[in-house]
Motif scaffolding. Sequence first.
Motif, short mmCIF file in Angstrom:
data_model
loop_
_atom_site.label_atom_id
_atom_site.label_comp_id
_atom_site.label_asym_id
_atom_site.label_seq_id
_atom_site.Cartn_x
_atom_site.Cartn_y
_atom_site.Cartn_z
N MET A 103 0.84 -1.17 0.00
CA MET A 103 0.00 0.00 0.00
C MET A 103 0.90 1.24 0.00
SD MET A 103 -2.54 1.44 2.99
CE MET A 103 -3.65 0.08 2.86
N ILE A 104 0.51 2.24 -0.76
CA ILE A 104 1.21 3.52 -0.79
C ILE A 104 0.22 4.61 -0.37
CG2 ILE A 104 2.37 5.24 -2.22
CD1 ILE A 104 3.33 2.92 -3.99
N ILE A 105 0.65 5.44 0.57
CA ILE A 105 -0.17 6.57 1.02
C ILE A 105 0.56 7.85 0.62
CG2 ILE A 105 -1.16 7.77 3.01
CD1 ILE A 105 -1.23 5.01 4.43
N ASP A 106 -0.11 8.69 -0.18
CA ASP A 106 0.45 9.97 -0.62
C ASP A 106 -0.05 11.08 0.29
OD1 ASP A 106 1.88 9.12 -3.00
OD2 ASP A 106 -0.08 8.78 -3.89
N LEU A 107 0.86 11.97 0.70
CA LEU A 107 0.52 13.07 1.59
C LEU A 107 1.15 14.37 1.11
CD1 LEU A 107 1.51 11.19 4.85
CD2 LEU A 107 -0.82 11.65 4.14
N ASP A 108 0.46 15.48 1.33
CA ASP A 108 1.02 16.81 1.13
C ASP A 108 1.39 17.34 2.50
OD1 ASP A 108 0.61 16.93 -1.67
OD2 ASP A 108 -1.49 17.44 -1.35
N VAL A 109 2.63 17.79 2.66
CA VAL A 109 3.09 18.28 3.96
C VAL A 109 2.64 19.73 4.13
CG1 VAL A 109 5.11 18.66 5.42
CG2 VAL A 109 5.05 16.70 3.86
N ALA A 110 1.76 19.97 5.10
CA ALA A 110 1.17 21.31 5.32
C ALA A 110 2.04 22.17 6.23
CB ALA A 110 -0.22 21.18 5.91
N GLU A 111 2.87 21.54 7.06
CA GLU A 111 3.80 22.29 7.91
C GLU A 111 4.99 21.38 8.21
OE1 GLU A 111 2.14 21.75 12.36
OE2 GLU A 111 0.83 22.91 11.06
N ASP A 112 6.13 21.98 8.56
CA ASP A 112 7.31 21.18 8.87
C ASP A 112 6.94 20.12 9.89
OD1 ASP A 112 8.55 23.07 7.29
OD2 ASP A 112 9.82 23.89 8.88
N THR A 113 7.43 18.88 9.68
CA THR A 113 7.02 17.81 10.57
C THR A 113 8.09 16.74 10.72
OG1 THR A 113 5.23 16.27 11.08
CG2 THR A 113 5.89 16.42 8.78
N THR A 114 8.04 16.06 11.85
CA THR A 114 8.87 14.88 12.10
C THR A 114 8.00 13.68 12.45
OG1 THR A 114 9.17 15.48 14.42
CG2 THR A 114 10.90 16.19 12.86
N SER A 115 6.68 13.82 12.24
CA SER A 115 5.79 12.69 12.51
C SER A 115 4.48 12.83 11.73
CB SER A 115 5.47 12.59 14.01
OG SER A 115 4.70 13.69 14.43
N ILE A 116 3.81 11.70 11.62
CA ILE A 116 2.51 11.62 10.94
C ILE A 116 1.62 10.74 11.79
CG2 ILE A 116 1.31 10.84 8.86
CD1 ILE A 116 4.15 10.91 7.54
N ALA A 117 0.38 11.15 11.99
CA ALA A 117 -0.60 10.33 12.69
C ALA A 117 -1.69 9.93 11.70
CB ALA A 117 -1.20 11.08 13.87
N LEU A 118 -1.98 8.65 11.67
CA LEU A 118 -2.98 8.12 10.74
C LEU A 118 -4.09 7.42 11.49
CD1 LEU A 118 -0.54 6.30 8.29
CD2 LEU A 118 -1.65 8.49 7.88
N ASN A 119 -5.31 7.56 11.01
CA ASN A 119 -6.40 6.74 11.52
C ASN A 119 -6.09 5.33 11.05
OD1 ASN A 119 -8.79 5.16 11.54
ND2 ASN A 119 -9.99 7.02 11.73
N SER A 120 -6.01 4.40 11.98
CA SER A 120 -5.58 3.05 11.61
C SER A 120 -6.60 1.98 12.01
CB SER A 120 -4.22 2.74 12.24
OG SER A 120 -4.26 2.90 13.63
N LEU A 121 -7.87 2.34 12.02
CA LEU A 121 -8.91 1.40 12.37
C LEU A 121 -8.82 0.12 11.54
CD1 LEU A 121 -11.52 0.59 13.83
CD2 LEU A 121 -12.78 1.84 12.08
N ASP A 122 -8.67 0.24 10.24
CA ASP A 122 -8.61 -0.93 9.36
C ASP A 122 -7.21 -1.19 8.81
OD1 ASP A 122 -11.36 -1.48 9.60
OD2 ASP A 122 -11.84 0.03 8.10
N LEU A 123 -6.20 -0.55 9.38
CA LEU A 123 -4.82 -0.72 8.93
C LEU A 123 -4.00 -1.42 10.01
CD1 LEU A 123 -4.04 2.82 7.47
CD2 LEU A 123 -4.67 0.77 6.19
N LYS A 124 -3.15 -2.31 9.59
CA LYS A 124 -2.17 -2.93 10.48
C LYS A 124 -0.80 -2.58 9.92
CE LYS A 124 -5.18 -4.92 13.07
NZ LYS A 124 -5.62 -4.14 14.20
#
Length: 67
Positions: free
Chosen positions: A1-22
């Motif tokens: 699986m590939i998840i594409d994201l646009d970075v809206a502000e400088d970051t060192t982390s990403i939080a994802l809703n992972s209800l159906d993701l392992k």
Amino acid sequence: MIIDLDVAEDTTSIALNSLDLKIHTTTIHADGVLVTTSPTLSHNEEIQTTTITFDKTIPKGQKMQLK
């Protein structure tokens, strides 16, 4: 699986809703350049999120991919 994201502000982390993701492993690319192959993954079952933390700051405006 590939998840594409646009970075809206400088970051060192990403939080994802992972209800159906392992998520067990991931690599992170920013503007096509490999950022890390071993980010820190932390799962919160209560609020159903996975936070992916990495050492390098990804600047605002870049395109990020989780693979």
